[in-house]
Write a protein that holds these residues in place. Structure first.
Motif, PDB file in Angstrom:
ATOM      1  N   PHE A 130       0.826  -1.216   0.000  1.00 20.67           N
ATOM      2  CA  PHE A 130       0.000   0.000   0.000  1.00 20.67           C
ATOM      3  C   PHE A 130       0.856   1.260   0.000  1.00 20.67           C
ATOM      4  CE2 PHE A 130       0.330  -1.531   4.358  1.00 20.67           C
ATOM      5  CZ  PHE A 130       0.754  -0.415   5.058  1.00 20.67           C
ATOM      6  N   VAL A 131       2.081   1.184   0.526  1.00 22.33           N
ATOM      7  CA  VAL A 131       2.990   2.340   0.502  1.00 22.33           C
ATOM      8  C   VAL A 131       3.745   2.391  -0.824  1.00 22.33           C
ATOM      9  CG1 VAL A 131       5.044   3.373   1.551  1.00 22.33           C
ATOM     10  CG2 VAL A 131       3.222   2.499   3.001  1.00 22.33           C
ATOM     11  N   SER A 132       4.280   1.273  -1.266  1.00 22.83           N
ATOM     12  CA  SER A 132       5.042   1.294  -2.524  1.00 22.83           C
ATOM     13  C   SER A 132       4.160   1.721  -3.697  1.00 22.83           C
ATOM     14  CB  SER A 132       5.703  -0.060  -2.792  1.00 22.83           C
ATOM     15  OG  SER A 132       4.751  -1.080  -2.943  1.00 22.83           O
ATOM     16  N   GLN A 133       2.892   1.303  -3.698  1.00 27.15           N
ATOM     17  CA  GLN A 133       1.986   1.746  -4.761  1.00 27.15           C
ATOM     18  C   GLN A 133       1.700   3.240  -4.661  1.00 27.15           C
ATOM     19  OE1 GLN A 133      -1.476  -0.776  -4.681  1.00 27.15           O
ATOM     20  NE2 GLN A 133      -0.292  -2.612  -5.128  1.00 27.15           N
ATOM     21  N   ALA A 134       1.477   3.722  -3.439  1.00 22.39           N
ATOM     22  CA  ALA A 134       1.225   5.162  -3.257  1.00 22.39           C
ATOM     23  C   ALA A 134       2.461   5.967  -3.663  1.00 22.39           C
ATOM     24  CB  ALA A 134       0.836   5.458  -1.813  1.00 22.39           C
ATOM     25  N   ALA A 136       4.473   5.195  -5.870  1.00 18.25           N
ATOM     26  CA  ALA A 136       4.546   5.116  -7.331  1.00 18.25           C
ATOM     27  C   ALA A 136       3.445   5.955  -7.986  1.00 18.25           C
ATOM     28  CB  ALA A 136       4.439   3.661  -7.785  1.00 18.25           C
ATOM     29  N   GLY A 137       2.652   6.667  -7.149  1.00 20.12           N
ATOM     30  CA  GLY A 137       1.636   7.570  -7.675  1.00 20.12           C
ATOM     31  C   GLY A 137       0.251   6.984  -7.820  1.00 20.12           C
ATOM     32  N   ARG A 138       0.006   5.807  -7.223  1.00 21.53           N
ATOM     33  CA  ARG A 138      -1.307   5.156  -7.356  1.00 21.53           C
ATOM     34  C   ARG A 138      -2.009   5.058  -6.005  1.00 21.53           C
ATOM     35  NH1 ARG A 138       2.244   1.866 -10.041  1.00 21.53           N
ATOM     36  NH2 ARG A 138       2.084   0.251  -8.437  1.00 21.53           N
ATOM     37  N   LEU A 139      -3.335   5.117  -6.050  1.00 24.47           N
ATOM     38  CA  LEU A 139      -4.127   4.849  -4.851  1.00 24.47           C
ATOM     39  C   LEU A 139      -4.048   3.355  -4.575  1.00 24.47           C
ATOM     40  CD1 LEU A 139      -7.343   6.922  -5.600  1.00 24.47           C
ATOM     41  CD2 LEU A 139      -5.449   7.545  -4.129  1.00 24.47           C
ATOM     42  N   SER A 140      -4.101   2.994  -3.301  1.00 25.31           N
ATOM     43  CA  SER A 140      -4.011   1.570  -2.983  1.00 25.31           C
ATOM     44  C   SER A 140      -4.846   1.231  -1.757  1.00 25.31           C
ATOM     45  CB  SER A 140      -2.559   1.164  -2.752  1.00 25.31           C
ATOM     46  OG  SER A 140      -2.029   1.840  -1.629  1.00 25.31           O
ATOM     47  N   ALA A 141      -5.238  -0.026  -1.718  1.00 26.30           N
ATOM     48  CA  ALA A 141      -5.916  -0.591  -0.546  1.00 26.30           C
ATOM     49  C   ALA A 141      -5.284  -1.953  -0.306  1.00 26.30           C
ATOM     50  CB  ALA A 141      -7.410  -0.734  -0.792  1.00 26.30           C
ATOM     51  N   SER A 142      -4.997  -2.245   0.939  1.00 26.12           N
ATOM     52  CA  SER A 142      -4.342  -3.508   1.262  1.00 26.12           C
ATOM     53  C   SER A 142      -5.361  -4.612   1.491  1.00 26.12           C
ATOM     54  CB  SER A 142      -3.493  -3.347   2.524  1.00 26.12           C
ATOM     55  OG  SER A 142      -4.324  -3.291   3.679  1.00 26.12           O
TER      56      SER A 142
END
Length: 199
Positions: A130-134, A136-142
């Protein structure tokens, strides 16, 4: 007498075939109805879950755009103390206002927690999806994760600086009970992710 027995036997055979054919038609119709009902339930559950996840991701993204979050994420070690108070007050108010939000954290561009409302300060979350995706500029949900003695979902959103670069991430830790609460009244529900892993 023999003819009567033969006729009765033939009649019973015809009746048995007719019952079998009728039963298979009824069975096929029942399976089709059950499939449609199951498909409708799956669509309803997917809509409820999708709406909840989308709502939380949009909320996280909106909060990540607050000037206090952007200022904190873009600050260096010397200017950070002056920005901490406002950002910390806003995160604490957010957690206090929503009983499902267990913690709110700001992560710098390296994945280090620089501000949080729980005990995860200075933790390196850079490898968590969820952090690495954020970052990278993307919203994320774990997927649900057990942390701090309870099962939670994490939502991450990039914090964008004035040049349009990702300066950090805002992370919300939300009680998974929020997700289960929307499924109350639904029996025999199994949630799986896109890889078929049970959530």
């Amino acid at each position: 007498m023999r003819r009567l027995l033969l006729f009765t036997g033939l009649l019973l055979l015809v009746l048995a075939v007719a019952l079998y054919l009728a039963d298979s038609g009824i069975r096929a119709h029942a399976f089709a109805d059950a499939g449609q009902t199951l498909s409708a339930r799956a669509d309803r559950v997917a809509t409820l879950v999708g709406r909840t996840l989308q709502s939380r991701m949009v909320e996280t993204f909106s909060l990540a755009a607050l000037p206090s979050m952007r200022g904190l994420a873009t600050s260096d070690d010397t200017s950070r103390p002056g920005r901490l108070t406002v950002a910390e007050t806003e995160l604490q108010a957010l957690v206090a206002a929503d009983p499902n939000i267990r913690a709110a954290s700001v992560v710098d561009a390296s994945g280090k927690v620089i501000l949080t409302t729980d005990a995860s300060i200075n933790a390196n979350w850079g490898q968590r999806a969820f952090v690495s995706q954020a970052l990278a500029g993307r919203l994320s949900a774990s997927a649900p994760a057990r942390d701090f003695g309870e099962i939670s979902l994490y939502y991450g959103a990039p914090i964008i600086d004035n040049a349009g670069n990702v300066a950090g991430a805002l992370v919300l830790r939300v009680a998974v009970q929020e997700l289960w609460d929307i499924l109350k009244g639904e029996s025999n529900v199994l949630l799986v992710d896109e890889n078929g892993v049970c959530i």
